[in-house]
Design a protein around this motif. Structure first.
Motif, PDB file in Angstrom:
ATOM      1  N   ALA A  15       0.674  -1.053  -0.106  1.00 33.87           N
ATOM      2  CA  ALA A  15       0.036   0.139  -0.081  1.00 33.87           C
ATOM      3  C   ALA A  15       0.984   1.385  -0.018  1.00 33.87           C
ATOM      4  CB  ALA A  15      -0.905   0.109   1.249  1.00 33.87           C
ATOM      5  N   LEU A  16       1.949   1.203   0.686  1.00 35.20           N
ATOM      6  CA  LEU A  16       2.876   2.430   1.024  1.00 35.20           C
ATOM      7  C   LEU A  16       3.663   2.446  -0.532  1.00 35.20           C
ATOM      8  CD1 LEU A  16       4.352   1.895   4.446  1.00 35.20           C
ATOM      9  CD2 LEU A  16       3.115   3.842   3.680  1.00 35.20           C
ATOM     10  N   LEU A  17       3.911   1.622  -1.342  1.00 38.17           N
ATOM     11  CA  LEU A  17       4.603   1.612  -2.368  1.00 38.17           C
ATOM     12  C   LEU A  17       3.281   2.264  -3.511  1.00 38.17           C
ATOM     13  CD1 LEU A  17       6.428  -1.658  -2.811  1.00 38.17           C
ATOM     14  CD2 LEU A  17       7.432   0.516  -2.803  1.00 38.17           C
ATOM     15  N   ASP A  18       2.342   1.545  -3.559  1.00 39.63           N
ATOM     16  CA  ASP A  18       0.994   2.101  -4.391  1.00 39.63           C
ATOM     17  C   ASP A  18       0.856   3.516  -4.208  1.00 39.63           C
ATOM     18  OD1 ASP A  18       0.660  -0.281  -5.372  1.00 39.63           O
ATOM     19  OD2 ASP A  18      -1.112  -0.733  -4.003  1.00 39.63           O
ATOM     20  N   ALA A  19       1.056   3.998  -2.303  1.00 36.80           N
ATOM     21  CA  ALA A  19       0.882   5.409  -2.294  1.00 36.80           C
ATOM     22  C   ALA A  19       2.169   6.321  -2.720  1.00 36.80           C
ATOM     23  CB  ALA A  19       0.827   5.589  -0.683  1.00 36.80           C
ATOM     24  N   GLY A  20       3.079   5.812  -3.207  1.00 33.83           N
ATOM     25  CA  GLY A  20       4.337   6.607  -3.843  1.00 33.83           C
ATOM     26  C   GLY A  20       5.460   6.675  -3.250  1.00 33.83           C
ATOM     27  N   VAL A  21       5.654   6.226  -1.921  1.00 38.28           N
ATOM     28  CA  VAL A  21       7.048   6.507  -1.095  1.00 38.28           C
ATOM     29  C   VAL A  21       7.876   5.820  -2.122  1.00 38.28           C
ATOM     30  CG1 VAL A  21       5.455   6.423   0.875  1.00 38.28           C
ATOM     31  CG2 VAL A  21       6.750   4.510   0.290  1.00 38.28           C
ATOM     32  N   ASP A  22       9.298   6.483  -1.825  1.00 41.98           N
ATOM     33  CA  ASP A  22      10.477   6.113  -2.662  1.00 41.98           C
ATOM     34  C   ASP A  22      11.271   4.949  -2.022  1.00 41.98           C
ATOM     35  OD1 ASP A  22      10.613   8.430  -4.380  1.00 41.98           O
ATOM     36  OD2 ASP A  22      10.289   9.389  -2.357  1.00 41.98           O
ATOM     37  N   THR A  23      11.091   4.906  -0.583  1.00 43.70           N
ATOM     38  CA  THR A  23      12.022   3.754   0.178  1.00 43.70           C
ATOM     39  C   THR A  23      11.111   3.246   1.375  1.00 43.70           C
ATOM     40  OG1 THR A  23      13.962   5.055  -0.527  1.00 43.70           O
ATOM     41  CG2 THR A  23      14.059   3.577   1.357  1.00 43.70           C
ATOM     42  N   LEU A  24      11.089   1.915   1.510  1.00 44.25           N
ATOM     43  CA  LEU A  24      10.637   1.144   2.613  1.00 44.25           C
ATOM     44  C   LEU A  24      11.662   1.135   3.870  1.00 44.25           C
ATOM     45  CD1 LEU A  24       8.162  -1.411   0.975  1.00 44.25           C
ATOM     46  CD2 LEU A  24       7.573   0.898   1.808  1.00 44.25           C
ATOM     47  N   TYR A  25      10.984   1.198   5.097  1.00 48.38           N
ATOM     48  CA  TYR A  25      12.004   1.009   5.956  1.00 48.38           C
ATOM     49  C   TYR A  25      11.444  -0.118   6.963  1.00 48.38           C
ATOM     50  CZ  TYR A  25      15.044   1.941  10.063  1.00 48.38           C
ATOM     51  OH  TYR A  25      15.878   2.116  11.153  1.00 48.38           O
ATOM     52  N   VAL A  26      12.216  -1.232   7.095  1.00 47.46           N
ATOM     53  CA  VAL A  26      11.869  -2.541   7.739  1.00 47.46           C
ATOM     54  C   VAL A  26      12.757  -3.149   8.494  1.00 47.46           C
ATOM     55  CG1 VAL A  26       9.868  -3.006   5.758  1.00 47.46           C
ATOM     56  CG2 VAL A  26      12.151  -4.111   5.577  1.00 47.46           C
ATOM     57  N   GLY A  27      12.286  -3.951   9.347  1.00 49.16           N
ATOM     58  CA  GLY A  27      13.537  -4.568  10.044  1.00 49.16           C
ATOM     59  C   GLY A  27      13.001  -5.774  11.214  1.00 49.16           C
ATOM     60  N   GLY A  28      13.558  -6.365  11.996  1.00 46.74           N
ATOM     61  CA  GLY A  28      13.162  -7.330  12.712  1.00 46.74           C
ATOM     62  C   GLY A  28      14.150  -7.438  13.676  1.00 46.74           C
ATOM     63  N   HIS A  29      13.784  -8.527  14.681  1.00 45.26           N
ATOM     64  CA  HIS A  29      14.477  -8.406  16.101  1.00 45.26           C
ATOM     65  C   HIS A  29      15.681  -9.683  15.493  1.00 45.26           C
ATOM     66  CE1 HIS A  29      12.558  -6.056  18.986  1.00 45.26           C
ATOM     67  NE2 HIS A  29      11.222  -6.653  18.615  1.00 45.26           N
ATOM     68  N   PRO A  30      16.792  -9.708  16.310  1.00 48.39           N
ATOM     69  CA  PRO A  30      17.047  -8.443  17.413  1.00 48.39           C
ATOM     70  C   PRO A  30      17.995  -7.524  16.806  1.00 48.39           C
ATOM     71  CG  PRO A  30      18.638 -10.533  17.419  1.00 48.39           C
ATOM     72  CD  PRO A  30      17.650 -10.539  15.954  1.00 48.39           C
ATOM     73  N   PHE A  31      17.701  -7.170  15.664  1.00 45.68           N
ATOM     74  CA  PHE A  31      18.851  -6.006  15.246  1.00 45.68           C
ATOM     75  C   PHE A  31      17.993  -4.614  14.855  1.00 45.68           C
ATOM     76  CE2 PHE A  31      19.939 -10.087  13.384  1.00 45.68           C
ATOM     77  CZ  PHE A  31      21.222 -10.285  14.271  1.00 45.68           C
ATOM     78  N   GLY A  32      16.830  -4.554  14.654  1.00 41.62           N
ATOM     79  CA  GLY A  32      16.039  -3.237  14.460  1.00 41.62           C
ATOM     80  C   GLY A  32      15.515  -3.045  15.671  1.00 41.62           C
ATOM     81  N   LEU A  33      15.565  -1.563  15.902  1.00 42.74           N
ATOM     82  CA  LEU A  33      14.994  -0.916  17.107  1.00 42.74           C
ATOM     83  C   LEU A  33      13.634  -0.264  16.695  1.00 42.74           C
ATOM     84  CD1 LEU A  33      17.414   1.314  18.795  1.00 42.74           C
ATOM     85  CD2 LEU A  33      16.401  -0.787  19.786  1.00 42.74           C
ATOM     86  N   ARG A  34      12.750  -0.469  17.720  1.00 42.28           N
ATOM     87  CA  ARG A  34      11.421   0.377  17.586  1.00 42.28           C
ATOM     88  C   ARG A  34      10.540   0.444  16.316  1.00 42.28           C
ATOM     89  NH1 ARG A  34      14.715   3.163  21.130  1.00 42.28           N
ATOM     90  NH2 ARG A  34      15.835   4.376  19.627  1.00 42.28           N
TER      91      ARG A  34
END
Lengths: 302, 407
Positions: A15-34
């Motif tokens: 949905a965010l890509l459809d909305a036109g954002v340029d970059t997605l920010y994702v991650g998971g445990h135990p390396f990504g915060l909040r």
């Protein structure tokens, strides 16, 4: 111009890509915060493919403060991210940067140590050590940010929308309080718990606990909607939209509004009052919007 | 007999020149101080260059070291003048600077090459790759984040030979140091530039939103939510710290009194020596702990070294009551023939009160004040004026710089 938005699932990523954002920010445990949701590697892989199919990018959060056990697992994680084609990671722990340097993977990093990124000279240190950009502390003013960006030839990422984390403790502060007060409560991220400073009855600081400890956020959600022209004019072209406390369609709608604002800026038709009003209409009642430190005078904070 | 060859240093805080000298007299191998800029204790008694010169000369004449904290997280413009600052510190002969900000590290390397740099705890070093990173940059030592466990330190030591400094005693920041801007956001005071308003210790309501109404979770009559921690003390566990390979045992508290600094330095000096001289026959002397309690301001715990702190290691409401002693006087001289000591008063005391004398090397005795004379040799009942000189008979020999305290 680069609008970066957090994504909490494959569906929201689409949905965010459809909305036109340029970059997605994702991650998971135990390396990504909040993060709004911790994602598994295969979910991240799917999102990378989805983004690349549309010519968009994915940054993976590796911005935790890592202990020995985590840093030992990081090497494998980074190799897997490189293999699945992630475009970059964020990193704030020098140990993580050290591991990345040794691996010589085609995986750039953006320096992100939250409150510790406060001057061009600091950022320059990390650029010399291979960073491709940096995430500025939320405690900087726009005057400072403009000065910083003017000294650097690589992008300084600015939070344009979302909550600001103002405290991270390694202690389970909520659980400890529940035990002390003999409360039978759960410290679920989505529960919507807040702290209030009695001297400031309007204050409402979101708080939650997770594997990384306890996190407290600002009362306001930052919004630079009213200041986008100024960001644009000063070369601050990398904006983060953070949905850590805001899920589902509402966040996508807000991201879409920022994308529209970006297009208006590029075509010279941006008019901040209208966009600000539309953002206010989308914003949850429980979260006031504000400009945090951005419009303060640098000398007011010492 | 086994002996610990790489004995770790006892590193004490020194808010001013007097505390620096006391800490060293009472056994500290090194002290850390603040200059007049770039530190994180804007309200601590910080050192002028002349005071640093005197402090360094004093320390070096006794084989001790002086480190200067310059651990501010700089904003644009804050680092102006830092090159001259570091260069001057190097000329003065300071043994190392404690820095967290990479911009400051860069300036220090270029302005004062050869001046050793220690990474401040503000940089939150929590793993051995981070230690290796800073070693590759050229730092000599890393002060660990307070969130690491003893097992993690052992693991770090197995993987790197950079010097490790770890806190063993004192107050603890509730946040991963440096990862807190409560004070910035609440009162415009930047914790990472020395302005921390200790907002974590305020009392908060904890509530959830049900629709539009807030529902508090604080039970009737209970203490509100707050984030204060009990203090750290690894005194009982020094063998673990030493065997884990810690090179420097750091005592917190540049704002603390001369009474505190002398007592804690004395105890840690004695315990570290006792262990290192004969680790296999070491026994813990409960008298050491009694000493620590005389200057403790809060309960004590082992922080993160053995487990993640629970509610028992946090303070809700008022600090629990603990025995408090006051610093009453400092010994200026002693006449062994008359058994009369000359004292400089620091807090009101008088005839009939029970007092304790203590001195370097864990010298210690109690007595009652039986007599007291003023500067003119006239008998008096009390010594009411700060810094006044008095004399009194003491039960056991004392030496200059012995201190006297009372309950």
């Amino acid at each position: 111009m680069n609008i970066i938005a957090t994504a909490e699932s494959e569906e929201q990523a689409e949905a965010l890509l459809d909305a036109g954002v340029d970059t997605l920010y994702v991650g998971g445990h135990p390396f990504g915060l909040r993060l709004p949701r911790a994602l598994a590697l295969d979910q991240i892989g799917t999102i990378v493919q989805m983004a690349h199919a549309r010519g968009k990018k994915v940054i993976v959060a590796c911005n935790a403060l890592m202990h020995n056990e985590q840093i030992e697992k990081l090497e494998m994680y980074l190799s897997q991210l490189a293999e699945m084609g992630a475009d970059a990671i964020t990193a704030g722990d020098p140990g993580a940067i050290f591991v990345l340097e040794k691996l010589t993977l085609p995986l750039p990093y953006i320096y992100d140590a939250e409150t510790l990124v406060t001057s061009a000279e600091q950022i320059e240190f990390w650029l010399q050590r291979g960073a491709t950009g940096a995430v500025a502390a939320r405690e900087l003013t726009l005057t400072e940010l403009e000065k910083i960006q003017s000294k650097l030839d690589r992008p300084v990422e600015v939070l344009a929308y979302g909550p600001t984390c103002i405290h991270q403790s390694g202690r389970p502060l909520l659980t400890n309080y529940y035990h002390y007060a003999d409360l039978d409560e759960q410290s679920d991220n989505d529960r919507g718990l807040y702290l209030r400073d009695p001297k400031n009855p309007d204050s409402r600081y979101p708080i939650f606990e997770d594997e990384d400890g306890t996190h407290i956020f600002s009362t306001e959600d930052l919004s630079l909607m009213g200041e986008l022209q100024r960001l644009f004019d000063h070369g601050l072209h990398t904006w983060k939209l953070d949905g850590v406390l805001l899920h589902d369609e509402r966040f996508v709608d807000i991201a879409a509004l920022f994308v529209e604002a970006k297009k208006a800026l590029e075509s010279g038709t941006f008019e901040s009052a209208g966009f600000s009003n539309r953002l206010r209409a989308l914003q949850p009642q429980s979260r006031p919007l504000g400009t945090g430190f951005y419009l303060k005078n640098p000398d007011d904070v010492k | 007999m086994r002996k610990i060859m790489n004995k770790p240093e006892v590193l004490a805080p020194a808010g001013n020149l007097e505390k620096l000298k006391m800490a060293i007299r009472y056994g500290a191998d090194a002290v850390y101080i603040g200059g007049q800029a770039y530190g994180l204790r804007s309200r601590a008694g910080n050192f002028s260059y002349d005071e640093m010169r005197e402090g360094v000369a004093f320390a070096h004449s006794r084989g001790a070291k002086v480190y200067v904290a310059a651990n501010m997280v700089t904003h644009e413009g804050d680092a102006e003048g830092a090159g001259d600052f570091f260069k001057t510190l190097k000329d003065i002969g300071v043994d190392a600077v404690i820095i967290s900000d990479p911009a400051m590290i860069t300036i220090c390397f270029s302005a004062a090459p050869g001046l050793p740099i220690h990474l401040s705890t503000q940089a939150s070093a929590t793993n051995y790759k981070t230690l290796e990173f800073w070693k590759s940059v050229g730092l000599e030592r890393v002060v660990l984040a307070r969130e690491v466990g003893i097992e993690e330190i052992r693991e770090m030591r197995r993987h790197t030979d950079i010097e490790i400094e770890a806190f063993v005693h004192g107050a603890m920041c509730i946040a991963y140091s440096g990862r807190c801007t409560l004070s910035n956001h609440m009162v415009n005071r930047d914790a990472n530039r020395g302005g921390c308003a200790q907002s974590c210790r305020w009392k908060y309501d904890l509530f959830e939103m049900g629709g539009t109404a807030a529902k508090t979770l604080i039970p009737e009559g209970a203490e509100p939510f707050s984030m204060s921690a009990v203090d750290l003390s690894m005194l009982r566990h020094l063998p673990d710290m030493i065997e884990a390979g810690v090179n420097s045992l750091k005592i917190e508290g540049r704002m603390k009194s001369i009474h505190y600094v002398s007592t804690v330095s004395n105890v840690y000096r004695t315990a570290v020596d006792a262990y290192c001289d004969d680790p296999d026959h070491f026994t813990f002397d409960p008298a050491w702990e009694d000493e620590i309690w005389k200057v403790a301001q809060r309960d004590l715990s082992t922080g993160f070294y053995y487990h993640v702190p629970t509610e028992k290691e946090q303070l809700f409401g008022k600090p629990r009551k603990i025995p408090k002693y006051t610093f009453a006087a400092q010994v200026m001289s002693y006449n062994p023939e008359t058994k009369i000591a000359t004292l400089q008063q620091r807090n009101n005391f008088g005839v009939g009160e029970e007092v304790e004398f203590y001195g370097p090397g864990f010298a210690y005795f109690k007595q009652t004040v039986r007599d007291l004379w003023n500067e003119d040799g006239e008998p008096i009942d009390r010594a009411p004026n700060p810094m006044m000189t008095v004399t009194m008979t003491v039960d056991q020999p004392v030496e200059p710089y012995f201190l006297m305290r009372k309950k």
